[in-house]
Design a protein around this motif. Structure first.
Motif: not given
Length: 210
Positions: A169-197
Protein backbone atom coordinates in the motif's frame (compact mmCIF):
# COMPACT_ATOMS: atom_id res chain seq x y z
CA UNK A 1 18.82 22.34 0.55
CA UNK A 2 15.48 23.09 -1.17
CA UNK A 3 17.37 23.43 -4.44
CA UNK A 4 14.45 24.79 -6.48
CA UNK A 5 14.77 28.12 -4.69
CA UNK A 6 16.90 31.00 -5.91
CA UNK A 7 18.29 34.02 -4.12
CA UNK A 8 15.20 36.11 -4.78
CA UNK A 9 12.75 33.66 -3.20
CA UNK A 10 11.89 33.06 0.45
CA UNK A 11 9.92 30.13 1.84
CA UNK A 12 6.96 30.46 4.19
CA UNK A 13 6.61 27.22 6.14
CA UNK A 14 3.04 25.97 6.00
CA UNK A 15 3.78 22.64 7.68
CA UNK A 16 6.57 20.18 8.41
CA UNK A 17 5.00 16.92 9.56
CA UNK A 18 6.45 13.70 10.92
CA UNK A 19 3.66 11.27 10.07
CA UNK A 20 2.90 8.23 12.21
CA UNK A 21 4.63 9.51 15.34
CA UNK A 22 2.46 10.23 18.37
CA UNK A 23 2.54 13.35 20.51
CA UNK A 24 5.13 11.85 22.86
CA UNK A 25 7.73 12.13 20.10
CA UNK A 26 9.55 15.49 20.30
CA UNK A 27 9.07 18.14 17.62
CA UNK A 28 12.51 19.52 18.39
CA UNK A 29 15.18 16.87 17.86
CA UNK A 30 18.66 17.31 19.25
CA UNK A 31 21.36 18.83 17.09
CA UNK A 32 22.87 15.36 16.75
CA UNK A 33 19.83 14.24 14.74
CA UNK A 34 18.71 17.55 13.22
CA UNK A 35 21.67 19.75 12.35
CA UNK A 36 19.46 22.50 10.90
CA UNK A 37 17.22 23.05 13.95
CA UNK A 38 14.04 22.25 12.05
CA UNK A 39 10.92 21.31 13.99
CA UNK A 40 9.07 18.20 12.73
CA UNK A 41 5.56 18.04 14.17
CA UNK A 42 4.47 14.48 15.00
CA UNK A 43 1.04 13.58 13.68
CA UNK A 44 -1.04 10.44 13.57
CA UNK A 45 -3.85 10.34 11.00
CA UNK A 46 -7.12 8.51 11.46
CA UNK A 47 -8.18 5.95 8.84
CA UNK A 48 -4.57 4.99 8.10
CA UNK A 49 -2.14 2.65 9.76
CA UNK A 50 0.18 4.70 11.97
CA UNK A 51 3.39 2.95 12.92
CA UNK A 52 6.78 3.62 14.42
CA UNK A 53 9.65 1.32 13.53
CA UNK A 54 13.43 1.23 13.38
CA UNK A 55 16.05 2.32 10.89
CA UNK A 56 19.45 0.82 10.39
CA UNK A 57 20.80 4.18 9.23
CA UNK A 58 21.90 7.01 11.51
CA UNK A 59 22.86 9.55 8.84
CA UNK A 60 21.30 10.91 5.69
CA UNK A 61 22.58 12.04 2.33
CA UNK A 62 19.07 12.41 0.89
CA UNK A 63 17.83 15.67 -0.57
CA UNK A 64 17.33 18.30 2.19
CA UNK A 65 19.10 15.98 4.67
CA UNK A 66 16.02 14.86 6.64
CA UNK A 67 16.79 13.51 10.14
CA UNK A 68 16.69 9.72 10.11
CA UNK A 69 14.51 9.59 13.24
CA UNK A 70 11.72 11.11 11.17
CA UNK A 71 11.91 8.22 8.67
CA UNK A 72 11.10 5.57 11.24
CA UNK A 73 7.46 6.56 11.55
CA UNK A 74 4.90 6.57 8.78
CA UNK A 75 1.27 6.39 7.78
CA UNK A 76 0.20 3.61 5.43
CA UNK A 77 -3.02 2.94 3.53
CA UNK A 78 -4.86 -0.12 4.81
CA UNK A 79 -5.09 -1.86 1.43
CA UNK A 80 -2.85 -2.07 -1.63
CA UNK A 81 -5.55 -0.47 -3.78
CA UNK A 82 -6.23 2.43 -1.39
CA UNK A 83 -4.84 5.97 -1.55
CA UNK A 84 -3.62 8.35 1.13
CA UNK A 85 -5.51 11.66 0.98
CA UNK A 86 -4.26 14.70 2.92
CA UNK A 87 -5.88 18.16 2.69
CA UNK A 88 -3.35 20.92 3.44
CA UNK A 89 -4.90 24.15 4.70
CA UNK A 90 -2.77 27.16 3.77
CA UNK A 91 -2.30 30.36 5.74
CA UNK A 92 -3.67 32.54 2.94
CA UNK A 93 -6.81 31.90 0.89
CA UNK A 94 -5.57 33.78 -2.17
CA UNK A 95 -3.62 32.08 -4.95
CA UNK A 96 -0.12 31.10 -3.86
CA UNK A 97 2.86 29.29 -5.33
CA UNK A 98 3.73 26.24 -3.22
CA UNK A 99 6.70 23.92 -2.77
CA UNK A 100 5.98 20.35 -1.64
CA UNK A 101 8.57 17.88 -0.35
CA UNK A 102 7.52 14.29 0.47
CA UNK A 103 9.73 11.67 2.13
CA UNK A 104 9.29 7.90 1.67
CA UNK A 105 11.13 5.11 3.49
CA UNK A 106 10.52 1.50 4.49
CA UNK A 107 10.61 1.45 8.31
CA UNK A 108 11.14 -1.72 10.29
CA UNK A 109 9.68 -4.39 10.13
CA UNK A 110 10.75 -4.48 6.49
CA UNK A 111 8.53 -6.17 3.92
CA UNK A 112 9.56 -9.39 2.13
CA UNK A 113 12.23 -9.01 -0.55
CA UNK A 114 9.83 -9.80 -3.39
CA UNK A 115 7.46 -6.96 -2.46
CA UNK A 116 7.57 -3.56 -4.16
CA UNK A 117 6.12 -0.21 -3.13
CA UNK A 118 5.48 2.15 -6.05
CA UNK A 119 3.59 5.41 -5.58
CA UNK A 120 2.02 8.19 -7.61
CA UNK A 121 1.87 11.69 -6.09
CA UNK A 122 -1.03 13.94 -7.08
CA UNK A 123 -1.64 17.52 -5.97
CA UNK A 124 -5.16 18.84 -6.54
CA UNK A 125 -5.79 15.89 -8.82
CA UNK A 126 -2.80 16.56 -11.09
CA UNK A 127 -0.19 13.85 -11.34
CA UNK A 128 3.19 15.20 -10.26
CA UNK A 129 5.52 12.26 -9.71
CA UNK A 130 5.86 8.49 -9.65
CA UNK A 131 8.44 6.92 -7.38
CA UNK A 132 9.57 3.61 -5.95
CA UNK A 133 10.38 3.43 -2.25
CA UNK A 134 13.93 2.02 -1.99
CA UNK A 135 14.55 -1.39 -0.49
CA UNK A 136 15.89 -0.83 3.00
CA UNK A 137 18.50 -3.56 2.79
CA UNK A 138 19.90 -1.94 -0.36
CA UNK A 139 19.73 1.72 0.60
CA UNK A 140 20.28 3.69 3.78
CA UNK A 141 18.33 6.69 2.49
CA UNK A 142 14.75 7.64 1.87
CA UNK A 143 13.19 8.61 -1.44
CA UNK A 144 12.49 12.33 -1.69
CA UNK A 145 9.90 13.83 -4.04
CA UNK A 146 10.06 17.61 -4.50
CA UNK A 147 7.38 19.41 -6.49
CA UNK A 148 7.68 23.09 -7.41
CA UNK A 149 6.04 25.31 -8.52
CA UNK A 150 2.44 24.40 -7.72
CA UNK A 151 -0.34 27.00 -7.91
CA UNK A 152 -2.67 26.55 -4.94
CA UNK A 153 -5.57 28.43 -3.41
CA UNK A 154 -6.83 27.97 0.14
CA UNK A 155 -6.44 24.20 0.50
CA UNK A 156 -4.10 21.89 -1.40
CA UNK A 157 -5.13 18.26 -1.69
CA UNK A 158 -2.24 15.78 -1.66
CA UNK A 159 -3.04 12.24 -2.80
CA UNK A 160 -0.63 9.31 -2.77
CA UNK A 161 -1.95 6.43 -4.85
CA UNK A 162 -0.68 2.97 -5.73
CA UNK A 163 1.20 2.74 -9.04
CA UNK A 164 1.06 -0.17 -11.45
CA UNK A 165 3.14 -3.10 -10.22
CA UNK A 166 3.06 -2.24 -6.54
CA UNK A 167 2.45 -5.06 -4.09
CA UNK A 168 2.36 -2.84 -1.00
CA UNK A 169 0.00 0.00 0.00
CA UNK A 170 0.99 3.68 -0.27
CA UNK A 171 3.11 5.05 2.55
CA UNK A 172 4.26 8.50 3.69
CA UNK A 173 6.88 9.25 6.35
CA UNK A 174 7.09 13.03 6.32
CA UNK A 175 6.09 16.07 4.32
CA UNK A 176 7.07 19.72 4.13
CA UNK A 177 4.86 22.33 2.50
CA UNK A 178 6.03 25.88 1.80
CA UNK A 179 4.57 28.83 -0.01
CA UNK A 180 6.90 31.29 -1.64
CA UNK A 181 7.59 35.00 -1.39
CA UNK A 182 9.35 36.57 -4.36
CA UNK A 183 11.57 39.33 -3.01
CA UNK A 184 12.45 40.58 -6.47
CA UNK A 185 8.84 41.76 -6.91
CA UNK A 186 7.96 42.72 -3.35
CA UNK A 187 7.92 46.27 -2.07
CA UNK A 188 9.26 45.30 1.33
CA UNK A 189 10.42 48.66 2.64
CA UNK A 190 8.02 51.55 3.23
CA UNK A 191 8.82 54.83 1.52
CA UNK A 192 10.72 57.09 3.82
CA UNK A 193 12.28 60.52 3.91
CA UNK A 194 15.25 61.58 5.98
CA UNK A 195 16.73 64.91 7.03
CA UNK A 196 20.29 65.14 8.24
CA UNK A 197 21.09 68.08 10.56
CA UNK A 198 24.75 68.75 11.07
CA UNK A 199 26.31 71.33 13.39
CA UNK A 200 29.60 71.51 15.34
CA UNK A 201 28.02 70.01 18.46
CA UNK A 202 25.24 67.80 17.12
CA UNK A 203 24.61 65.22 14.46
CA UNK A 204 20.96 64.32 14.09
CA UNK A 205 18.87 62.14 11.84
CA UNK A 206 15.10 62.34 11.56
CA UNK A 207 13.22 59.64 9.71
CA UNK A 208 9.52 59.24 9.05
CA UNK A 209 7.48 56.86 6.92
CA UNK A 210 4.54 57.32 4.60
Amino acid sequence: MYSYMDNNTALYLERRTNYGANQSFPERLSDYYEAFSRFWKPEQVQNYRNFFGKNKSSTSSAENIPPYLVWQSAIEAKNVSDSIFLPINLHDKTQLVAYFVLYFYEPYPWPPANDTRRLIVYIDGERKNITTVPRTELSDDCAVVSVYPVNVTGTANVTISPAEGTTLPPILNAMEVFTTIDFSKADLLPHFYSIFCVCPYLFGVAVWFN
